[in-house]
Design a protein around this motif. Structure first.
Motif, mmCIF file in Angstrom:
data_model
loop_
_atom_site.group_PDB
_atom_site.id
_atom_site.type_symbol
_atom_site.label_atom_id
_atom_site.label_comp_id
_atom_site.label_asym_id
_atom_site.label_seq_id
_atom_site.Cartn_x
_atom_site.Cartn_y
_atom_site.Cartn_z
ATOM 1 N N CYS A 69 -4.111 -0.027 13.251
ATOM 2 C CA CYS A 69 -3.958 0.245 11.550
ATOM 3 C C CYS A 69 -3.448 -1.466 12.175
ATOM 4 O O CYS A 69 -3.758 -2.601 10.877
ATOM 5 C CB CYS A 69 -2.444 0.594 11.430
ATOM 6 N N LEU A 70 -2.618 -1.457 13.231
ATOM 7 C CA LEU A 70 -2.027 -3.527 12.809
ATOM 8 C C LEU A 70 -2.942 -4.080 13.285
ATOM 9 O O LEU A 70 -2.781 -5.629 12.951
ATOM 10 C CB LEU A 70 -1.682 -3.506 14.578
ATOM 11 N N VAL A 85 -2.634 -3.970 4.960
ATOM 12 C CA VAL A 85 -1.179 -4.116 6.159
ATOM 13 C C VAL A 85 -0.028 -3.450 5.106
ATOM 14 O O VAL A 85 0.714 -2.356 4.672
ATOM 15 C CB VAL A 85 -0.322 -4.830 6.645
ATOM 16 N N LYS A 86 0.494 -4.391 4.322
ATOM 17 C CA LYS A 86 1.494 -3.817 3.333
ATOM 18 C C LYS A 86 1.601 -2.452 2.317
ATOM 19 O O LYS A 86 2.270 -1.656 2.574
ATOM 20 C CB LYS A 86 1.803 -5.354 1.853
ATOM 21 N N LYS A 101 1.207 0.679 4.798
ATOM 22 C CA LYS A 101 2.604 1.028 5.267
ATOM 23 C C LYS A 101 3.409 1.459 3.810
ATOM 24 O O LYS A 101 3.948 2.783 4.509
ATOM 25 C CB LYS A 101 3.531 -0.498 5.916
ATOM 26 N N LYS A 102 3.451 1.218 2.890
ATOM 27 C CA LYS A 102 3.501 1.672 0.982
ATOM 28 C C LYS A 102 3.039 3.191 1.615
ATOM 29 O O LYS A 102 3.781 4.141 0.511
ATOM 30 C CB LYS A 102 3.329 1.117 0.056
ATOM 31 N N ALA A 145 1.592 5.024 3.012
ATOM 32 C CA ALA A 145 1.373 6.289 4.542
ATOM 33 C C ALA A 145 2.392 7.468 4.622
ATOM 34 O O ALA A 145 3.600 7.189 4.000
ATOM 35 C CB ALA A 145 1.721 5.444 5.663
ATOM 36 N N SER A 175 0.092 10.064 13.556
ATOM 37 C CA SER A 175 0.956 9.270 14.560
ATOM 38 C C SER A 175 1.757 9.472 15.459
ATOM 39 O O SER A 175 2.772 8.698 16.706
ATOM 40 C CB SER A 175 0.923 7.297 14.149
#
Ligand code: NAP
Length: 279
Positions: free
Chosen positions: A192-193, A201-202, A205-206, A208, A216
């Motif tokens: 993911c990173l 990515v943003k 993160k929202k 997940a 994870s």
């Protein structure tokens, strides 16, 4: 029974809380005075000190330090102990620890409570950490029965499910169900990173949620513990990783080749077989 605990972190602190609740007298030793003070304040030990002499009169000692310092800790403990004191450890790897520690102390029994959280340290300790979890005991042919029985007595009092196996069997089994998952789950976070589009990515993160939280969790835990698993259980972990790579490659090929029948069969087998490992 007077119980000693060295290393008042997540596992040592939780053990102290649970055993005191069962009426055992608990003597704790840790590296930092602040950890000892927290252990007393939390109720994880009746007495706590940075000095191993506190454990001189105990009947059984649980070494709950990081894996790398388990054998050195036992070496330092020996001059303070009575011959009949039983020493056990809680390390997540057994072969190398049992080999080294059995040579140091005749009344040594390797063990591994299969319980934990992604947190570490005394602040994360909780009294019910071990309830209904497996407690693995890994004696050798030379381990005295009386020492095994003492460890079992305590494991029973924690309401754990006790299993006995050889250190080698333990290390291969936990490589599959504990150490491999830490590496896979860590690789998921790394993947993911690796996304380079900041907008994606943003958004990820929202979005997940529970699925990402589950998958994870172990990869985002105590880095020291993961490193120790790899260092001290290297051959078994490498074997598990190699089998995993083979299976990941197979799934990748099914998707590349649009072989939905094979993928579907694999997913159906997974759904049917998962419950054999976990209820
Ligand atoms: P932890 O929360 O980091 O606790 C380890 C504690 O050991 C620290 O609080 C530290 O105390 C103390 N310590 C470090 N070096 C020491 C030394 N030389 N002498 C005395 N105390 C020392 O780690 P943990 O998760 O409890 O893991 C401890 C052991 O349990 C490891 O061997 C691990 O393999 C095993 N284990 C872990 C899990 C898990 O999921 N976490 C599960 C089963 C077994 P200070 O705060 O005083 O520095």
């Amino acid at each position: 029974m007077r119980v000693g605990i060295v290393g008042l972190g997540l596992i040592g602190g939780s053990l102290g809380l649970a055993l005191r609740a069962k009426g055992f007298e608990v003597f704790g030793v840790s590296r930092q005075p602040s950890t000892c003070a927290t252990a007393i304040a939390k109720g994880a030990a009746d007495q706590a000190s940075t000095n191993l002499t506190l454990l001189a009169e105990t009947d059984i000692i649980f070494v709950c330090t990081p894996i790398a310092v388990i054998a050195p800790t036992i070496k330092q403990l020996i001059p303070h102990l009575k011959a009949k004191t039983v020493i056990t450890d809680v390390g997540s790897v057994k072969q190398s620890i049992v080999q080294d520690c059995s040579l140091l102390w005749h009344n040594f029994v390797g063990s591994h409570p299969m319980a934990g959280t992604e947190a570490s340290g005394i602040a994360a300790a909780k009294a019910d950490l071990f309830t209904a979890t497996p407690y693995v005991i890994t004696p050798t042919a030379d381990t005295p029965n009386s020492a095994i029985e003492k460890v079992k007595q305590i494991a029973r009092s924690l309401n754990t499910k006790i299993y006995t196996c050889t250190p080698a069997e333990h290390d291969q089994a936990v490589a599959f169900i504990s150490h491999l998952p830490v590496m896979l789950s860590g690789s998921l976070i790394q993947t993911c990173l690796a996304e380079t589009n900041p907008k994606i990515v943003k958004l990820a993160k929202k979005l997940a949620s529970s699925g990402f939280r589950d998958t994870s969790r172990v990869g985002g835990g105590n880095p020291e513990l993961g490193l120790m698993m790899a260092k001290y259980n290297r051959p078994a972990l490498l074997r598990s990783l190699s089998l995993y790579r083979h299976n990941l490659e197979k799934i990748t090929q099914y998707i590349e080749q649009a072989d939905w029948e094979s993928l579907s069969e694999t997913l159906a087998t997974n759904q049917a077989k998962r419950s054999e490992f976990i209820d």
